[in-house]
Design a protein around this motif. Structure first.
Motif, PDB file in Angstrom:
ATOM      1  N   ARG A   1      -7.762   4.084   3.558  1.00  0.00           N
ATOM      2  CA  ARG A   1      -7.302   2.830   2.960  1.00  0.00           C
ATOM      3  C   ARG A   1      -6.208   2.205   3.813  1.00  0.00           C
ATOM      4  N   GLY A   2      -5.248   3.018   4.275  1.00  0.00           N
ATOM      5  CA  GLY A   2      -4.188   2.505   5.140  1.00  0.00           C
ATOM      6  C   GLY A   2      -4.741   1.939   6.432  1.00  0.00           C
TER       7      GLY A   2
ATOM      8  N   THR B   1      -2.441   4.090  12.775  1.00  0.00           N
ATOM      9  CA  THR B   1      -3.647   4.168  13.604  1.00  0.00           C
ATOM     10  C   THR B   1      -4.218   2.770  13.823  1.00  0.00           C
ATOM     11  N   ALA B   2      -4.197   1.955  12.777  1.00  0.00           N
ATOM     12  CA  ALA B   2      -4.670   0.575  12.904  1.00  0.00           C
ATOM     13  C   ALA B   2      -3.784  -0.227  13.856  1.00  0.00           C
TER      14      ALA B   2
ATOM     15  N   ILE C   1       0.442   5.947   5.417  1.00  0.00           N
ATOM     16  CA  ILE C   1       1.242   5.374   6.515  1.00  0.00           C
ATOM     17  C   ILE C   1       0.615   5.710   7.861  1.00  0.00           C
ATOM     18  N   LEU C   2       0.132   6.944   8.012  1.00  0.00           N
ATOM     19  CA  LEU C   2      -0.514   7.340   9.266  1.00  0.00           C
ATOM     20  C   LEU C   2      -1.782   6.527   9.514  1.00  0.00           C
TER      21      LEU C   2
ATOM     22  N   ASN D   1       0.825  -1.210   0.000  1.00  0.00           N
ATOM     23  CA  ASN D   1       0.000   0.000   0.000  1.00  0.00           C
ATOM     24  C   ASN D   1       0.858   1.259   0.000  1.00  0.00           C
ATOM     25  N   THR D   2       1.924   1.257   0.797  1.00  0.00           N
ATOM     26  CA  THR D   2       2.808   2.422   0.883  1.00  0.00           C
ATOM     27  C   THR D   2       3.508   2.688  -0.442  1.00  0.00           C
ATOM     28  N   MET D   3       4.039   1.655  -1.070  1.00  0.00           N
ATOM     29  CA  MET D   3       4.728   1.838  -2.349  1.00  0.00           C
ATOM     30  C   MET D   3       3.758   2.291  -3.435  1.00  0.00           C
ATOM     31  N   SER D   4       2.551   1.738  -3.413  1.00  0.00           N
ATOM     32  CA  SER D   4       1.550   2.141  -4.390  1.00  0.00           C
ATOM     33  C   SER D   4       1.195   3.610  -4.227  1.00  0.00           C
ATOM     34  N   ASN D   5       1.008   4.049  -2.987  1.00  0.00           N
ATOM     35  CA  ASN D   5       0.702   5.459  -2.730  1.00  0.00           C
ATOM     36  C   ASN D   5       1.843   6.362  -3.163  1.00  0.00           C
TER      37      ASN D   5
END
Length: 205
Positions: free
Chosen positions: A115-116, A48-49, A43-44, A26-30
């Motif tokens: 999404r994160g 939180t999750a 990432i934030l 997810n981070t690389m895609s963003n």
């Protein structure tokens, strides 16, 4: 928490964070979609999750989830389905013309955060993992709130550093491919396939 125990926590969490998973994908895609700096919003959401998972384990609810196959499977399949959905959407996402990119991505912060959050939250294995991981660094003869505060702060700081300074930064090396529609389409399909693969692993591994 003693210094030696804290250093063991730092080492263990660094190893965990560097292990590729849905959060890294997810981070690389963003980072490829909206850039290195703005990828921090996703990432934030992921952090939180993580804090929610730690709170759930600290409250003892994690024992209920880990001990209930029905509850575990409901969350597991919901998380897998969400990742597959993200993957299919990413796979089919059309290339974005350069002149439209700034307009389209200007409102993406809240979307990336959500999404994160869901990518990490809908992962029951994280709860089960923290059930095994957290007790190793909590001493019953010491005050719990302070220990959990140190643990949560350490986990979040290390994961933010690894996600942003390693995975998001690594994605910058692919940025030259996103300048044209062909490169964008290829990377969308690669990351879409990765999301689906991680979802399948979550469901069946």
């Amino acid at each position: 928490m003693t210094l030696s125990l804290w250093l063991a926590l730092v080492g263990a969490q660094a190893l965990i964070s560097f292990t590729p998973g849905a959060g890294a994908v997810n981070t690389m895609s963003n980072a490829l979609t909206v850039g290195f700096r703005r990828s921090m919003w996703g990432i934030l959401g992921q952090q939180t999750a993580l804090l929610v998972h730690i709170a759930v384990v600290a409250a003892g609810v994690g024992l209920l989830v880990a001990g209930s196959p029905v509850a575990f499977n409901i969350i597991r399949y919901a998380g897998a389905a969400y990742l597959v959905y993200l993957g299919i959407r990413k796979f089919l996402e059309p290339p974005v013309p350069a002149e439209q990119a700034a307009t389209l991505y200007a409102e993406g912060a809240a979307s990336m955060f959500r999404r994160g959050l869901w990518v990490n939250l809908l992962n029951p294995k994280a709860i089960v993992f923290f059930l095994a991981f957290i007790p190793q660094f909590i001493r019953p003869d010491q005050e719990f709130l302070g220990q959990y505060g140190v643990l949560a702060g350490t986990v979040v700081v290390i994961d933010v550093m690894v996600m942003w300074l390693f995975f998001a930064a690594a994605a910058r090396s692919f940025s030259r491919f996103t300048s044209g529609p062909r490169g964008q389409r290829l990377l969308n399909r690669i990351f879409g396939s990765l999301f689906v693969a991680v979802g399948a692993l979550l469901a069946f591994a």
